[in-house]
Each structure stands twice: as C-alpha cells, then as structure tokens.
Motif scaffolding. Structure first.
Motif, PDB file in Angstrom:
ATOM      1  N   ALA A  98     -10.053  -8.123   5.745  1.00  0.00           N
ATOM      2  CA  ALA A  98     -10.271  -6.802   5.123  1.00  0.00           C
ATOM      3  C   ALA A  98      -9.937  -6.802   3.630  1.00  0.00           C
ATOM      4  O   ALA A  98     -10.080  -5.787   2.957  1.00  0.00           O
ATOM      5  CB  ALA A  98      -9.429  -5.761   5.843  1.00  0.00           C
ATOM      6  N   ASN A 135      -5.822   2.462   2.298  1.00  0.00           N
ATOM      7  CA  ASN A 135      -6.072   1.648   3.501  1.00  0.00           C
ATOM      8  C   ASN A 135      -5.205   2.063   4.685  1.00  0.00           C
ATOM      9  O   ASN A 135      -4.865   1.227   5.515  1.00  0.00           O
ATOM     10  CB  ASN A 135      -5.837   0.155   3.179  1.00  0.00           C
ATOM     11  CG  ASN A 135      -6.539  -0.268   1.917  1.00  0.00           C
ATOM     12  OD1 ASN A 135      -7.747  -0.100   1.799  1.00  0.00           O
ATOM     13  ND2 ASN A 135      -5.793  -0.793   0.962  1.00  0.00           N
ATOM     14  N   ASN A 148       0.813  -1.214   0.000  1.00  0.00           N
ATOM     15  CA  ASN A 148       0.000   0.000   0.000  1.00  0.00           C
ATOM     16  C   ASN A 148       0.853   1.274   0.000  1.00  0.00           C
ATOM     17  O   ASN A 148       0.346   2.361   0.275  1.00  0.00           O
ATOM     18  CB  ASN A 148      -0.945  -0.023   1.205  1.00  0.00           C
ATOM     19  CG  ASN A 148      -2.038  -1.058   1.031  1.00  0.00           C
ATOM     20  OD1 ASN A 148      -2.991  -0.855   0.295  1.00  0.00           O
ATOM     21  ND2 ASN A 148      -1.872  -2.203   1.680  1.00  0.00           N
ATOM     22  N   LEU A 160      -6.972  -7.165   2.315  1.00  0.00           N
ATOM     23  CA  LEU A 160      -5.681  -6.521   2.028  1.00  0.00           C
ATOM     24  C   LEU A 160      -4.540  -7.524   1.905  1.00  0.00           C
ATOM     25  O   LEU A 160      -3.411  -7.145   1.601  1.00  0.00           O
ATOM     26  CB  LEU A 160      -5.324  -5.524   3.143  1.00  0.00           C
ATOM     27  CG  LEU A 160      -6.307  -4.400   3.394  1.00  0.00           C
ATOM     28  CD1 LEU A 160      -5.816  -3.516   4.520  1.00  0.00           C
ATOM     29  CD2 LEU A 160      -6.506  -3.580   2.128  1.00  0.00           C
ATOM     30  N   ILE A 189      -6.753   1.224   8.462  1.00  0.00           N
ATOM     31  CA  ILE A 189      -6.751  -0.158   8.954  1.00  0.00           C
ATOM     32  C   ILE A 189      -5.328  -0.700   9.101  1.00  0.00           C
ATOM     33  O   ILE A 189      -5.009  -1.430  10.044  1.00  0.00           O
ATOM     34  CB  ILE A 189      -7.627  -1.068   8.049  1.00  0.00           C
ATOM     35  CG1 ILE A 189      -7.793  -2.434   8.735  1.00  0.00           C
ATOM     36  CG2 ILE A 189      -7.050  -1.245   6.664  1.00  0.00           C
ATOM     37  CD1 ILE A 189      -8.910  -3.251   8.160  1.00  0.00           C
TER      38      ILE A 189
END
Lengths: 458, 116
Positions: free
Chosen positions: A299, A260, A111, A301, A263
């Motif tokens: 989630a 993101n 990310n 991810l 989180i």
C-alpha cells in the motif's frame, strides 16, 4: 578513542578480569561450563555498567559463545558446539513476532494515529482529577500493549506536560500524573507477547524447549492481570498523592495530519484477530506478524526508510539474549546454577515467588531485557516439565522493576520532565513493585490451578 | 568552550532584511518543510527540510523524537534526554556568539556547501 573515558576503560578491564577470575575459580566444573560462566559474568557486568550499549553486549556474548564454545573450545579441552547454536536464535520466531509488532507501531506512529487515539480518549475524560488520572493511565497501558513503552510514555508525557506545568510546583496531582504514566506503560507491556522484549525472551526460551505459548494464551495470563495491577497502581498513586485540586482538565486541541486510517486500522485489527484465533486457523503468530509489513509495503505505507528505522538494536538484544540462554542450557550451566541456588524440596510456588521478586529487584537496577536474559534461562531449567507458569510469571515480573529513574526508559522520560523527584518515584515504585509481584504470583497460581491445560504444549 | 563552525542570520537577498516569516508545512509520511519569506518585502528566501525540530521547550521536542523510538535502557534514555536539552541551549548560545564574532559575508548556501 572518542567517548572512551578512563572510567569506561577501567570498568572494561575489570569485567574481563572478573570473567578470567571466574574461569580460574570454577575449576571443579566441566570446561564448557567454566567458559560459559565466564561469558555469563562478563555479560552481566557489561549490562549492569552499560559501558557499551546493551545490544552490543548481547551480540558480544553470542560472538564469544560461538568463538570460545565453538572451535575455540578445543583449546580448553572441551568438545566444540556448533556456531549455529548461537546464531540461530537471531532468527527465532519471536524475533519475527516482535518485528511485526514494530512495523505496526511504526506505521501507526508515522500516520499520527497513536496521537489521534490518545487525544480522542483524553478529550472525553471530563475534569475530575481521579478520572483524568485513571483515564491517562488506562490509555497509556492500552497503547503500550501494542507499541513500545518508551514511545507511549513520550506521547503521553508530551501531551500532559503543559497542563501539569500549570499546576502548583510540587503539587501532588502533578506527581500522580507524572508517575502514573510511566508505571502504566511498564504495566501495559505485560498484557501481550509483543508488549515488551522480556515477554519475547520467555516465549523464545520456551519454544527452544518445545513449548508453544499462543498469543491468546499469553493474553489470558497477562491481560486480566494487567487490568488488576493497573487498578491497584492507580489506587496506590491516588492514595499516596492525595490532592486538594477538584478540577483538572487537559486541553486537547492538536491537529493531526492523520492519513490512511482505513487501511492501517483494518490491518491492525485483522492482525490482532489472527493472533488471537490461532487455535482455529493454526497459523503461527510469527507468520501472522508479517502480514502488516506485506500489506503496508504494497500500500506504500512502509518504505525502505521505515525499515531502516525499525529498532534493530532491540531485536539484536533479544537474539543475543536467546543465544546466551542456549549456551547456558547446552553447556549444562543452568542445571549447575539451579543445584546450588535452590535447595531441593523447596516448594514450587516458593521458587516461582523467589525468582519473581529477584527479577523485579534486578530489573530495578538494569535493563528489563538484560535482566530477563540473565534470569529466565535459569528459571526455565528449574521449572522441569511444566515451565509455562514459571516463565510467564517471571517474565511478567520483569516489568515491575520500576522504583528508580534508571529502571526503565518510561521512568527516565517522566523523571526528565523535572516534575517529580526520585524519592517520589522510589516510594511509589517500590510499593507497586512489591504488591504487583505478590498479585502476579497469586494470579498465575490461581490461573494454572483452575486451568491446568491452559498452557498448550507441543 | 572554543567556537567552531559558521553561523549567520538568514537575510533577504533582495532587500537585505533579516526579518523573516516561516511557513511550516507538515504532510503525513513526508519530511516537514519550512518556507522562509522576507517579512519586509515578501520575497521567497529559502526552504528548509527538517529532520528534527526543537521548540522553545527542548524536553518536549525530545519527547516528540522519542515518540518514534524504542529504548531498552533507562540509564541511556535519561542520558540522551539530558544531552539533547544541553546541546540545544549550548548550540543556540554558540550560534549567537559566532554571528556576533564574524562578518556575515557569505550566502547561507555557501556555508552549507563547505560543510558537506
């Protein structure tokens, strides 16, 4: 066979011959110890020459232990050991702990939050060269506490390289920056149990002997030391590569497709908090380490593809290293080596200092994890009823083997930029290594004298 | 070194131009995609999905790759970096030589199909 040069074949044959020779020459030892010594010598040889990948060597050593010390031991007139002894280490709790760290780092990287963090700090460093150097080294060290030293160095070198190339070729500031990054990455890894694999090997070997070192305990031993050694390294770097440049700034204008944040950061801080407070909630670090994977998977991810991209080779390397350690312990080879290697009556701190320098030296020429795997099983046998200080100190000193471009992946990455010469790396790296080992031994001695009950045992 | 494989310049199927515009789309968590448009007539030409990207500075691209990796061997890391850079420049030279040596008769998809 593809990739098998004559040199590698000859080296492979040499390794096997050395192992056989060791078996024949050690006739005075019990059969199990002779077999273990042969496997140990072959493993060390393969790790030094790297004719096969180092994780393959680790698996090979576990395989040979299970084969030759298992049912195969009867052929040598010895009682067999259970194969599980050599395979259980691959599921050691430190492997789970490292896996959790890998997942956190993977999601951060995927990310682009690692780059965002890096740029956020870099943009605020101003234009004084010494502040920029210290800032870069600080960011690198902090990131490598949680992420791989290799990845951290890659990010930092890629960020700094364009500006460094704008400096005069061979300039001292360029050298200071390109040496400061890998050294800070090597040093940063000492601060946490998940910072670098040798830390995990030490924890695994201690756990096998019933000693539990909590995440918090390791950080008490490692974090302040990391700060001190980093500042010393900065001072030495600055003194060795004095610059006349008065202004230097980095252009940090990358666009990060970050996502993101909420989180990922929440999970990261919650995990670290749980790791640091295990004395309160008594949830083992390895159990906490699975929280990121569970949260990120739910989630969306962390996918199956991410799972495949985890550094399984490093986990196998740690597992193989622990298996080798188990073999050295169970066969009694460690005790035999200790009898011959260290004179009786040698002062305890002297032994620790000796091992610390020795491991820093061999880690200069070979993989840190491999060096830890070779030395730590012997160190733990030597340290008697209080192995905590010896193991933490020696494991930390593994990270100080950094005088050559091949010493660590961060060194190799910085050297590959062609902005530094190996003699520059050697001059500073050797000095940092020696000073860091002295500071570390002194710090640990002080720590364990002041807080004798620091190392929680179970 | 003998040349093997195929190579061709991307060209527009409508106007045969070889002048192209690349639109690079980066989305977090997804593979990067490159949409190719004819710079002459504006027609959509192709989409590439990137697994790796190498810029004019291959070593920096190597560093980008290493950002997501772990390594435990300085020697192996050093060799990998050198090999990466060498392969990029060698591949670039070979691709240009192949184009110069052959007639560009196939559509790129046909070349790719043959390599599967």
């Amino acid at each position: 066979m593809k990739g098998w040069s004559l040199r590698r074949v000859l080296l492979g044959i040499t390794g096997i011959l050395l192992a056989v020779l060791a078996y024949l020459m050690l006739g005075s030892l019990p059969p199990r110890q002779r077999i273990m010594a042969s496997i140990f010598i072959l493993t060390v040889f393969l790790w030094i020459t790297e004719i096969i990948p180092i994780f393959v060597t680790a698996v090979l050593s576990a395989f040979l232990c299970a084969l030759l010390l298992g049912q195969g031991a009867t052929l040598f007139g010895a009682q067999p050991l259970p194969a599980s002894l050599f395979f259980n280490p691959f599921a050691n709790t430190v492997i789970v702990l490292m896996f959790g760290g890998f997942v956190l780092a993977r999601v951060f990287s995927r990310n682009y939050l690692d780059e965002e963090f890096c740029d956020f700090i870099l943009a605020r460093l101003g234009n004084k060269p010494q502040v920029v150097l210290l800032g870069i080294m600080g960011i690198t060290a902090v990131m490598s506490m949680w992420m791989s030293n290799t990845a951290t160095t890659a990010i930092m070198v890629a960020t700094v390289l364009p500006a460094v190339r704008g400096l005069r070729p061979g300039s001292n500031l360029a050298k200071a920056l390109m040496l400061g990054i890998p050294f800070a990455a090597n040093i940063g890894g000492i601060a946490t149990p998940i910072g670098t694999p040798p830390n995990a090997i030490a924890l695994g070997l201690l756990a096998e002997r019933g000693y539990t070192v909590s995440f918090f305990t390791w950080m008490i031993a490692g974090f302040p030391l990391m700060v001190v050694v980093l500042l010393i390294t900065f001072g030495l770097t600055w003194a060795m590569f004095k610059t006349t440049v008065t202004e230097f700034s980095l252009k940090v204008s990358r666009e990060h497709p970050t996502a993101n944040r909420g989180i990922v950061y929440t999970t990261f801080f919650a995990t670290v908090l749980l790791w640091l407070t295990d004395a309160l909630h008594h949830i083992p670090s390895a159990v906490v380490a699975l929280v990121p994977m569970l949260v990120f998977s739910v989630a969306g991810l962390f996918s199956k593809e991410d799972l495949r991209l985890i550094a399984w080779d490093i986990l196998l390397l740690i597992g193989g290293g622990l298996a080798l350690g188990a073999g050295i312990k169970e066969t009694g080879l460690a005790d035999t080596i200790v009898q011959y290697a260290v004179p009786s009556g040698f002062p305890k701190f002297g032994v620790i200092a000796l091992f610390s320098f020795f491991i820093a030296l061999i880690a200069t020429f070979m993989s840190n994890t491999a060096a830890a795997t070779i030395v730590l099983p012997i160190a733990v046998s030597l340290s008697g009823q209080s192995p905590m200080m010896m193991m933490i100190t020696v494991a930390i000193c593994t990270s100080y083997g950094m005088a050559l471009p091949i010493s660590t992946p961060p060194n190799a990455i910085a050297y590959g930029s062609e902005m530094i010469q190996s003699k520059d790396m050697f001059r500073l790296g050797a000095l940092v290594s020696i000073v860091a080992v002295i500071v570390t031994v002194a710090w640990q001695a002080l720590l364990f004298l002041v807080f004798p009950g620091l190392a929680v045992t179970s | 070194m003998s040349l093997c494989g195929s190579s061709k310049r991307e060209h527009c199927m409508k106007c045969e131009s070889v002048a192209m515009l690349n639109y690079v789309m980066v989305k977090p968590g997804c593979d990067t995609e490159v949409f190719v448009e004819c710079a002459t007539c504006g027609a959509f030409v192709a989409r590439y999905t990137l697994t790796t990207y190498t810029s004019e500075d291959p070593y920096r691209s190597y560093l980008r790759l290493m950002r997501k990796k772990r390594s435990d061997s300085g020697a192996a890391t050093r060799q990998a970096g050198q090999k990466f850079v060498t392969e990029v420049w060698e591949g670039y030279r070979q691709a240009k030589d192949l184009v110069a040596d052959s007639e560009e008769v196939d559509h790129l998809e046909e070349i790719l199909d043959r390599t599967e």
